[in-house]
Design a protein around this motif. Structure first.
Motif, short mmCIF file in Angstrom:
data_model
loop_
_atom_site.label_atom_id
_atom_site.label_comp_id
_atom_site.label_asym_id
_atom_site.label_seq_id
_atom_site.Cartn_x
_atom_site.Cartn_y
_atom_site.Cartn_z
N THR A 185 -9.67 11.50 -1.75
CA THR A 185 -9.25 10.21 -2.31
C THR A 185 -8.15 10.49 -3.32
O THR A 185 -8.10 11.56 -3.94
CB THR A 185 -10.40 9.47 -3.00
OG1 THR A 185 -10.94 10.32 -4.01
CG2 THR A 185 -11.48 9.09 -2.01
N LYS A 233 -8.14 1.87 -5.29
CA LYS A 233 -8.72 1.75 -3.95
C LYS A 233 -9.03 0.30 -3.63
O LYS A 233 -8.78 -0.18 -2.52
CB LYS A 233 -9.98 2.61 -3.83
CG LYS A 233 -10.55 2.64 -2.43
CD LYS A 233 -11.70 3.63 -2.32
CE LYS A 233 -12.25 3.65 -0.91
NZ LYS A 233 -13.29 4.66 -0.73
N GLN A 278 -5.79 -1.48 -2.69
CA GLN A 278 -5.35 -1.12 -1.35
C GLN A 278 -6.22 -1.77 -0.27
O GLN A 278 -5.71 -2.31 0.72
CB GLN A 278 -5.36 0.40 -1.18
CG GLN A 278 -4.32 1.10 -2.02
CD GLN A 278 -4.37 2.59 -1.84
OE1 GLN A 278 -3.63 3.14 -1.04
NE2 GLN A 278 -5.26 3.25 -2.57
N LEU A 279 -7.50 -1.72 -0.46
CA LEU A 279 -8.43 -2.27 0.53
C LEU A 279 -8.28 -3.79 0.63
O LEU A 279 -8.27 -4.34 1.73
CB LEU A 279 -9.87 -1.89 0.18
CG LEU A 279 -10.91 -2.24 1.23
CD1 LEU A 279 -10.59 -1.61 2.59
CD2 LEU A 279 -12.30 -1.79 0.76
N THR A 284 -9.24 5.23 -10.11
CA THR A 284 -9.35 5.38 -8.66
C THR A 284 -10.00 4.16 -8.01
O THR A 284 -9.53 3.69 -6.97
CB THR A 284 -10.15 6.65 -8.32
OG1 THR A 284 -9.45 7.78 -8.88
CG2 THR A 284 -10.29 6.85 -6.83
N ASN A 285 -11.08 3.63 -8.59
CA ASN A 285 -11.76 2.49 -7.97
C ASN A 285 -10.89 1.24 -7.94
O ASN A 285 -10.89 0.51 -6.95
CB ASN A 285 -13.08 2.20 -8.69
CG ASN A 285 -14.11 3.27 -8.45
OD1 ASN A 285 -14.02 4.03 -7.49
ND2 ASN A 285 -15.09 3.36 -9.33
N ARG A 344 -9.11 7.36 1.17
CA ARG A 344 -8.48 6.86 -0.06
C ARG A 344 -8.33 5.33 -0.04
O ARG A 344 -8.21 4.72 -1.09
CB ARG A 344 -7.14 7.53 -0.29
CG ARG A 344 -6.12 7.18 0.76
CD ARG A 344 -4.82 7.88 0.56
NE ARG A 344 -5.03 9.30 0.78
CZ ARG A 344 -4.19 10.23 0.43
NH1 ARG A 344 -3.07 9.93 -0.15
NH2 ARG A 344 -4.43 11.48 0.66
N VAL A 345 -8.31 4.72 1.14
CA VAL A 345 -8.28 3.25 1.25
C VAL A 345 -9.63 2.76 1.76
O VAL A 345 -10.21 1.84 1.22
CB VAL A 345 -7.13 2.77 2.16
CG1 VAL A 345 -7.15 1.24 2.31
CG2 VAL A 345 -5.79 3.25 1.64
N ASN A 387 0.81 -1.22 0.00
CA ASN A 387 0.00 0.00 0.00
C ASN A 387 0.84 1.27 0.00
O ASN A 387 0.31 2.36 0.22
CB ASN A 387 -0.94 0.00 1.21
CG ASN A 387 -2.19 -0.80 0.96
OD1 ASN A 387 -2.85 -0.58 -0.05
ND2 ASN A 387 -2.50 -1.73 1.83
#
Length: 199
Positions: free
Chosen positions: A197, A103, A106-107, A99-100, A153-154, A83
């Protein structure tokens, strides 16, 4: 040093730290100039060089020391690298992901790491902190990882990990941790950075 502006990739900094990563500690120890560039090594060096300052970050017993190092390295080596900004920027820029997707990446890795860590903390050795009732090296690694992963952002829901959440809350009550939080630093980005984000 402004990471968003890539100051750590400048020629001057790279001459000090060829990895181009942060942190970097430069410390004069007698006649010797010590340069260290990995968080865990820096934390252990400072704890051993200045034992009279602050908490003992590693237990005295070998089993306790090994457990604390294991927890710390789980966070520092298995979670954080997936991350960090270099990986995230590569996925976004070089791999042309939106972005999606970024994210989601990262998640996914945050949840995987925290799920495993939560299970490891289900131990009689865990107290108010990762190991016992005093902060250790593991807590030093835990705080920034929880902080970053719970930013929008995460988007990690830390309530899924009650032990980690409680330990984090105990840590951020410590004056030393409060003073070290990113938004408390004189060169911290504007307030919008902490809620925006990436993308």
């Amino acid at each position: 040093m402004d990471l968003e502006q890539q100051h750590h990739k400048s020629g001057e900094y790279l001459s000090l730290n060829p990895q181009g990563l942060v942190p970097l500690l430069i410390h004069r120890l007698g006649e010797q100039e010590v340069k260290l560039n990995q968080s865990v090594a820096i934390i252990e060096y400072l704890a051993e060089t200045f034992p009279q300052q602050g908490a003992a970050l590693l237990p005295k017993d070998p089993v306790g020391r090994a457990r604390v190092r294991s927890l710390a390295l789980h966070i520092a080596c298995e979670m954080q690298p997936l991350n960090n900004s270099g990986v995230v920027n590569f996925i976004r820029s070089d791999m042309k992901q939106g972005t999606n997707t970024v994210k989601g990446w990262q998640l996914h890795w945050a949840e995987k790491g925290f799920t495993s860590l939560e299970k490891q903390l289900k131990s009689d050795s865990t107290g108010r902190f990762c190991h016992g009732d005093s902060p250790t090296l593991a807590d030093c690694c835990l705080v920034p990882q929880v902080f970053r992963c719970t930013l929008p952002r995460v988007g990690l829901d830390i309530s899924k990990y009650p032990r980690i959440k409680q330990i984090y809350e105990n840590c951020i009550q410590l004056p030393e941790v409060q003073q070290a939080m990113p938004q408390q630093q004189s060169d911290a980005p504007a307030d919008e950075f902490w809620i925006a984000t990436e993308g």
